[in-house]
Design a protein around this motif. Structure first.
Motif, PDB file in Angstrom:
ATOM      1  N   LEU A  47      31.922  -8.678  18.944  1.00 51.10           N
ATOM      2  CA  LEU A  47      33.056  -8.009  18.319  1.00 51.10           C
ATOM      3  C   LEU A  47      32.941  -7.920  16.804  1.00 51.10           C
ATOM      4  CD1 LEU A  47      35.926  -9.741  20.350  1.00 51.10           C
ATOM      5  CD2 LEU A  47      35.100  -7.401  20.651  1.00 51.10           C
ATOM      6  N   LEU A  48      31.826  -8.391  16.260  1.00 48.06           N
ATOM      7  CA  LEU A  48      31.694  -8.451  14.807  1.00 48.06           C
ATOM      8  C   LEU A  48      31.753  -7.061  14.180  1.00 48.06           C
ATOM      9  CD1 LEU A  48      28.860 -11.108  14.458  1.00 48.06           C
ATOM     10  CD2 LEU A  48      31.325 -11.439  14.292  1.00 48.06           C
ATOM     11  N   PRO A  49      32.596  -6.873  13.175  1.00 45.95           N
ATOM     12  CA  PRO A  49      32.728  -5.557  12.549  1.00 45.95           C
ATOM     13  C   PRO A  49      31.641  -5.247  11.531  1.00 45.95           C
ATOM     14  CG  PRO A  49      34.251  -7.084  11.520  1.00 45.95           C
ATOM     15  CD  PRO A  49      33.589  -7.832  12.656  1.00 45.95           C
ATOM     16  N   ASP A  50      31.097  -6.270  10.892  1.00 49.54           N
ATOM     17  CA  ASP A  50      30.091  -6.065   9.847  1.00 49.54           C
ATOM     18  C   ASP A  50      28.700  -6.158  10.462  1.00 49.54           C
ATOM     19  OD1 ASP A  50      28.498  -5.918   7.630  1.00 49.54           O
ATOM     20  OD2 ASP A  50      29.587  -7.436   6.473  1.00 49.54           O
ATOM     21  N   SER A  51      28.114  -5.001  10.780  1.00 53.08           N
ATOM     22  CA  SER A  51      26.808  -4.994  11.451  1.00 53.08           C
ATOM     23  C   SER A  51      25.655  -4.720  10.493  1.00 53.08           C
ATOM     24  CB  SER A  51      26.798  -3.942  12.574  1.00 53.08           C
ATOM     25  OG  SER A  51      27.105  -2.653  12.061  1.00 53.08           O
ATOM     26  N   ASP A  52      25.964  -4.464   9.215  1.00 48.71           N
ATOM     27  CA  ASP A  52      24.906  -4.217   8.240  1.00 48.71           C
ATOM     28  C   ASP A  52      24.175  -5.518   7.911  1.00 48.71           C
ATOM     29  OD1 ASP A  52      25.632  -1.580   8.164  1.00 48.71           O
ATOM     30  OD2 ASP A  52      26.778  -1.735   6.307  1.00 48.71           O
ATOM     31  N   LYS A  53      22.899  -5.368   7.576  1.00 48.27           N
ATOM     32  CA  LYS A  53      22.072  -6.537   7.287  1.00 48.27           C
ATOM     33  C   LYS A  53      21.204  -6.275   6.062  1.00 48.27           C
ATOM     34  CE  LYS A  53      21.900  -7.782  12.181  1.00 48.27           C
ATOM     35  NZ  LYS A  53      22.819  -6.707  12.638  1.00 48.27           N
ATOM     36  N   THR A  54      20.732  -7.348   5.437  1.00 52.41           N
ATOM     37  CA  THR A  54      19.839  -7.243   4.295  1.00 52.41           C
ATOM     38  C   THR A  54      18.599  -8.091   4.555  1.00 52.41           C
ATOM     39  OG1 THR A  54      21.692  -6.919   2.776  1.00 52.41           O
ATOM     40  CG2 THR A  54      19.591  -7.546   1.795  1.00 52.41           C
ATOM     41  N   TYR A  55      17.445  -7.543   4.229  1.00 49.00           N
ATOM     42  CA  TYR A  55      16.164  -8.217   4.466  1.00 49.00           C
ATOM     43  C   TYR A  55      15.291  -8.147   3.216  1.00 49.00           C
ATOM     44  CZ  TYR A  55      17.240  -7.532   9.462  1.00 49.00           C
ATOM     45  OH  TYR A  55      17.829  -7.520  10.706  1.00 49.00           O
ATOM     46  N   ILE A  56      14.414  -9.126   3.089  1.00 44.94           N
ATOM     47  CA  ILE A  56      13.310  -9.058   2.136  1.00 44.94           C
ATOM     48  C   ILE A  56      12.027  -9.106   2.963  1.00 44.94           C
ATOM     49  CG2 ILE A  56      12.070 -10.229   0.283  1.00 44.94           C
ATOM     50  CD1 ILE A  56      14.733 -11.173  -0.810  1.00 44.94           C
ATOM     51  N   ALA A  57      11.219  -8.066   2.839  1.00 44.83           N
ATOM     52  CA  ALA A  57      10.000  -7.947   3.636  1.00 44.83           C
ATOM     53  C   ALA A  57       8.802  -7.704   2.743  1.00 44.83           C
ATOM     54  CB  ALA A  57      10.131  -6.809   4.642  1.00 44.83           C
ATOM     55  N   SER A  58       7.657  -8.248   3.143  1.00 42.21           N
ATOM     56  CA  SER A  58       6.394  -7.950   2.458  1.00 42.21           C
ATOM     57  C   SER A  58       5.517  -7.151   3.408  1.00 42.21           C
ATOM     58  CB  SER A  58       5.685  -9.240   2.042  1.00 42.21           C
ATOM     59  OG  SER A  58       6.436  -9.938   1.060  1.00 42.21           O
ATOM     60  N   LEU A  59       4.665  -6.307   2.842  1.00 39.90           N
ATOM     61  CA  LEU A  59       3.782  -5.474   3.657  1.00 39.90           C
ATOM     62  C   LEU A  59       2.445  -5.299   2.962  1.00 39.90           C
ATOM     63  CD1 LEU A  59       3.620  -2.267   2.429  1.00 39.90           C
ATOM     64  CD2 LEU A  59       6.048  -2.464   2.932  1.00 39.90           C
ATOM     65  N   ARG A  60       1.460  -4.915   3.760  1.00 38.19           N
ATOM     66  CA  ARG A  60       0.116  -4.672   3.231  1.00 38.19           C
ATOM     67  C   ARG A  60      -0.324  -3.273   3.650  1.00 38.19           C
ATOM     68  NH1 ARG A  60      -3.556  -8.940   5.383  1.00 38.19           N
ATOM     69  NH2 ARG A  60      -2.263 -10.204   3.976  1.00 38.19           N
ATOM     70  N   LEU A  61      -0.732  -2.479   2.682  1.00 39.29           N
ATOM     71  CA  LEU A  61      -1.210  -1.128   2.957  1.00 39.29           C
ATOM     72  C   LEU A  61      -2.636  -1.157   3.503  1.00 39.29           C
ATOM     73  CD1 LEU A  61       0.047   0.793  -0.226  1.00 39.29           C
ATOM     74  CD2 LEU A  61       1.144   0.688   2.021  1.00 39.29           C
ATOM     75  N   GLY A  62      -2.984  -0.101   4.250  1.00 40.38           N
ATOM     76  CA  GLY A  62      -4.361   0.067   4.695  1.00 40.38           C
ATOM     77  C   GLY A  62      -4.702  -0.590   6.008  1.00 40.38           C
ATOM     78  N   LEU A  67      10.634  -5.090  -4.970  1.00 41.64           N
ATOM     79  CA  LEU A  67      10.806  -6.316  -5.754  1.00 41.64           C
ATOM     80  C   LEU A  67       9.514  -6.766  -6.414  1.00 41.64           C
ATOM     81  CD1 LEU A  67      13.066  -8.455  -3.368  1.00 41.64           C
ATOM     82  CD2 LEU A  67      13.753  -6.813  -5.130  1.00 41.64           C
ATOM     83  N   ASN A  68       8.403  -6.670  -5.675  1.00 38.64           N
ATOM     84  CA  ASN A  68       7.111  -7.094  -6.206  1.00 38.64           C
ATOM     85  C   ASN A  68       6.038  -6.104  -5.780  1.00 38.64           C
ATOM     86  OD1 ASN A  68       7.657  -9.796  -7.484  1.00 38.64           O
ATOM     87  ND2 ASN A  68       8.371 -10.247  -5.410  1.00 38.64           N
ATOM     88  N   GLU A  69       5.030  -5.944  -6.628  1.00 36.56           N
ATOM     89  CA  GLU A  69       3.950  -5.014  -6.293  1.00 36.56           C
ATOM     90  C   GLU A  69       2.618  -5.539  -6.807  1.00 36.56           C
ATOM     91  OE1 GLU A  69       4.798  -1.867  -9.918  1.00 36.56           O
ATOM     92  OE2 GLU A  69       5.995  -1.705  -8.076  1.00 36.56           O
ATOM     93  N   ASP A  70       1.606  -5.437  -5.955  1.00 38.03           N
ATOM     94  CA  ASP A  70       0.240  -5.782  -6.311  1.00 38.03           C
ATOM     95  C   ASP A  70      -0.599  -4.569  -5.935  1.00 38.03           C
ATOM     96  OD1 ASP A  70      -2.404  -6.663  -6.473  1.00 38.03           O
ATOM     97  OD2 ASP A  70      -1.927  -8.688  -5.759  1.00 38.03           O
ATOM     98  N   GLU A  71      -0.755  -3.682  -6.896  1.00 42.42           N
ATOM     99  CA  GLU A  71      -1.419  -2.409  -6.638  1.00 42.42           C
ATOM    100  C   GLU A  71      -2.855  -2.602  -6.164  1.00 42.42           C
ATOM    101  OE1 GLU A  71      -2.937   1.087  -9.520  1.00 42.42           O
ATOM    102  OE2 GLU A  71      -0.740   0.872  -9.477  1.00 42.42           O
ATOM    103  N   GLN A  72      -3.563  -3.541  -6.749  1.00 47.12           N
ATOM    104  CA  GLN A  72      -4.963  -3.753  -6.392  1.00 47.12           C
ATOM    105  C   GLN A  72      -5.114  -4.234  -4.950  1.00 47.12           C
ATOM    106  OE1 GLN A  72      -7.078  -6.284  -9.103  1.00 47.12           O
ATOM    107  NE2 GLN A  72      -9.039  -6.060  -8.059  1.00 47.12           N
ATOM    108  N   ALA A  73      -4.247  -5.146  -4.531  1.00 46.02           N
ATOM    109  CA  ALA A  73      -4.313  -5.674  -3.163  1.00 46.02           C
ATOM    110  C   ALA A  73      -3.588  -4.777  -2.168  1.00 46.02           C
ATOM    111  CB  ALA A  73      -3.721  -7.078  -3.123  1.00 46.02           C
ATOM    112  N   GLY A  74      -2.799  -3.844  -2.677  1.00 45.89           N
ATOM    113  CA  GLY A  74      -2.025  -2.981  -1.785  1.00 45.89           C
ATOM    114  C   GLY A  74      -0.907  -3.729  -1.083  1.00 45.89           C
ATOM    115  N   GLU A  75      -0.360  -4.741  -1.763  1.00 52.66           N
ATOM    116  CA  GLU A  75       0.695  -5.553  -1.161  1.00 52.66           C
ATOM    117  C   GLU A  75       1.996  -5.406  -1.954  1.00 52.66           C
ATOM    118  OE1 GLU A  75      -0.851  -9.497  -0.878  1.00 52.66           O
ATOM    119  OE2 GLU A  75      -2.208  -8.990   0.777  1.00 52.66           O
ATOM    120  N   TYR A  76       3.100  -5.242  -1.212  1.00 44.73           N
ATOM    121  CA  TYR A  76       4.392  -4.980  -1.842  1.00 44.73           C
ATOM    122  C   TYR A  76       5.483  -5.769  -1.129  1.00 44.73           C
ATOM    123  CZ  TYR A  76       1.900  -1.142  -4.045  1.00 44.73           C
ATOM    124  OH  TYR A  76       0.992  -0.401  -4.768  1.00 44.73           O
ATOM    125  N   THR A  77       6.537  -6.079  -1.878  1.00 49.08           N
ATOM    126  CA  THR A  77       7.711  -6.725  -1.311  1.00 49.08           C
ATOM    127  C   THR A  77       8.912  -5.832  -1.556  1.00 49.08           C
ATOM    128  OG1 THR A  77       6.813  -8.938  -1.696  1.00 49.08           O
ATOM    129  CG2 THR A  77       9.188  -8.771  -1.344  1.00 49.08           C
TER     130      THR A  77
END
Length: 302
Positions: A58-73, A151-161
């Protein structure tokens, strides 16, 4: 013991694992949770104890917030780093290009449900089909990305948050994968933390060690959040002593005699003594206030 216990789910635990472990610590079976998290994810997992379990759906507030990291390639069958690598592609994506690509995913977007998910197709969980090497047509769903910040970026490694605020039903690993595909190189999620769910934040959460210690000290009940807090975004109505008695007995109330917001949402209902009784709703064809759910620990005493 009744209320909401906010857990910081550890990695390699399913949401059900958390509930199972808490049943052992709290010595009660009446537990439920809201907002399933994948085993590799950590963060906010609201657990409902006792009569509060009625609030799970029955919860009315279904929105959520996340911090995720990812790697390109890199792409995997699970869209995260814990899956089987299906492709590795060189890339020369700049940080500016990544930010521009990520920004295009803000707002209303469509996601294809991933194969590694609990969604059922023809009675089978998709992840069961995927684990057997199968693949089937899956439903798409429309979700909403309220905000997406790098939030964070490492262009050389292709990793971002990235930090993502989104609607219910959003797959963050699918979002990471889709951003990578839009850049032509693919991407896999490498970590995920849910920082907000059901209106509660990571700062509100306890660990298993915290819960065990508080139980031993006899102080855990003081840390339980009243279920009322989960519904504070809803409109409310306060009843007279007579209407409180009638409502508690399941009688529909004429809203013409009440100061009730005309809404299609659930309504917080308070008794004459200002105690939170539960939730009601307006029956559209009769315009009467009906009971949606009571919460036993707040029941009106005659």
């Amino acid at each position: 013991m009744d209320g909401i216990l906010l857990m910081n789910k550890p990695q390699n635990f399913t949401s059900f694992d958390v509930v199972a472990k808490l049943r052992g610590i709290l010595k009660t079976k009446k537990l439920g949770h809201a907002g399933t998290l994948d085993p590799m994810a950590t963060g906010v997992l609201p657990v409902f104890v006792g009569s509060a379990t009625k609030a799970c759906n029955l919860l009315p507030d279904s929105d959520k917030t996340y911090i995720a990291s990812l790697r390109l390639g890199i792409t995997t069958d699970t869209q995260d780093i814990w899956g089987k690598v299906t492709a590795a592609r060189p890339h020369s994506v700049t940080a500016a290009q990544f930010r521009a690509a990520a920004a295009r995913f803000a707002g209303e977007i469509t996601q294809l449900t991933p194969m590694y998910s609990a969604v059922k197709v023809d009675g089978q969980r998709l992840y069961d089909i995927a684990r057997k090497g199968g693949e089937v047509e899956r439903p798409t769903r429309t979700i909403y990305i309220h905000s997406l910040a790098v939030l964070n970026e490492d262009e050389q490694a292709g990793e971002y948050t990235i930090e993502v605020s989104c609607s219910k039903g959003t797959y963050i690993r699918t979002l990471c994968s889709d951003i990578g595909e839009s850049l032509g190189c693919g991407a896999a999620m490498t970590s995920l933390v849910r920082t907000k769910a059901a209106g509660f934040t990571l700062n509100d959460c306890l660990t298993f060690d915290d819960v065990q210690r508080l139980m031993e000290e006899g102080a855990l009940s003081e840390q339980l959040i009243d279920v009322e807090r989960a519904f504070m975004s809803l409109p409310s109505v306060r009843l007279s002593e007579e209407d409180t008695r009638r409502f508690k007995n399941g009688v529909k109330l004429d809203i013409s005699a009440l100061t009730v917001p005309l809404t299609e949402d659930n309504i917080r209902v308070y008794g004459f003594n200002e105690e939170f009784i539960g939730l009601g709703y307006i029956e559209q064809d009769t315009q009467l206030l009906r009971v949606r759910s009571f919460f036993e620990n707040n029941m009106y005493k005659k």
